[in-house]
Write an enzyme that holds these catalytic residues in place. Structure first.
Site: not given
Length: 300
Positions: A148, A241
């Site tokens: 992330r 992402h």
């Protein structure tokens, strides 16, 4: 066992014992035949040998092909019912669909890059530009370990062990996980560490520094990714992402091991957390090395 025989006796049981309608039993047969076709393509012809992994991969496959969550859940229900019948008939010991859930509705999959696009994005060449070297290291690591954005920027020097190809990160819910680091990412980070001292101002422990010598921010990472896309002349918009999701998609397509991929991602879905805890790091590293397109370790 004779798979077709038991499928048909199951359908007859639904009519005679459950009093299901013709329409309902046709739906069960259609669902099971689709699953059987998927298994055959994986080289699996024996119903009792099917595992949680294959059922999970099937659910993910149906989701990627645009099937709605409610329809996937119905198919999984058909599979669960069939295995309950096989257990009753002593033809199977376990129900591999018992813990599998359909992907949540309303959550479309983000865009991904194929391996060729990733290669183009991460071409480092012989550039001596310190910030470019840093950027390649950042995005190699994001794709290598499925990070992330918040996890990437929070990494400290002591969190990564390049000699063993391992990284420790703290994700959502303050959950710590250990991740493999591929050879391409390790090489890029070693190159960056040689440049890092030239940017360092103060005593920051951050692995990745900004031009000002402080820990880089998430906003800056996104901006640098946009610059890298333009520099490498890619015609696709990417976000951090996208790299994380590409990591997951490429591993899943290569390995079929959905639980291992979800463990590597650090998902905290309550309904599936327990199955993740049974996977140890050595198993995850084995899946990673065999499947990730930029993780192949050099053999002596």
């Amino acid at each position: 066992m004779n798979a077709d025989k038991y499928l048909e006796t199951f359908i007859r049981m639904l009519r005679s014992e459950k009093y299901y309608s013709e329409h309902t039993t046709k739906s069960y047969r259609r669902d099971l035949l689709k699953f059987q076709h998927f298994l055959h393509e994986q080289g699996i012809t024996d119903w009792p040998s099917v595992s949680y992994r294959q059922v999970s991969a099937y659910a993910a496959f149906r989701h990627r092909n645009g099937l709605k969550s409610t329809s996937i859940q119905r198919e999984l229900s058909s599979i669960r019912s069939f295995y309950q019948y096989l257990i009753r008939e002593k033809q199977a010991k376990n129900n591999p669909a018992k813990e599998v859930s359909a992907p949540k509705s309303g959550q479309p999959l983000p865009k991904t890059c194929d391996a060729e696009q990733i290669d183009r994005l991460l071409q480092s060449g012989n550039s001596q530009d310190t910030l470019f070297i840093r950027d390649i290291a950042m995005f190699e690591l994001m794709y290598s370990s499925g990070l992330r954005l918040a996890e990437l920027v929070s990494i400290n020097l002591h969190d990564i062990d390049l000699s063993h190809g391992q990284l420790v990160v703290t994700g959502k819910g303050n959950k710590t996980r250990y991740l493999p680091v591929g050879s391409k990412a390790s090489e890029a980070i070693r190159r960056w560490l040689k440049e890092r001292a030239g940017l360092l101002k103060g005593d920051s422990n951050a692995l990745f520094l900004s031009k000002q010598g402080k820990r880089i921010s998430g906003r800056s990472v996104q901006s640098r990714l946009n610059q890298l896309i333009r520099r490498q002349q890619l015609d696709q918009h990417l976000s951090p992402h996208t790299l994380r999701h590409s990591f997951a998609t490429h591993l899943l397509e290569s390995s079929g091991d959905l639980r291992a991929v979800q463990e590597l991602l650090g998902h905290a879905n309550i309904s599936t957390t327990q199955v993740y805890t049974h996977l140890d790091f050595q198993h995850l590293a084995k899946v990673y090395d065999a499947a990730h397109p930029r993780a192949k370790r050099k053999r002596d």
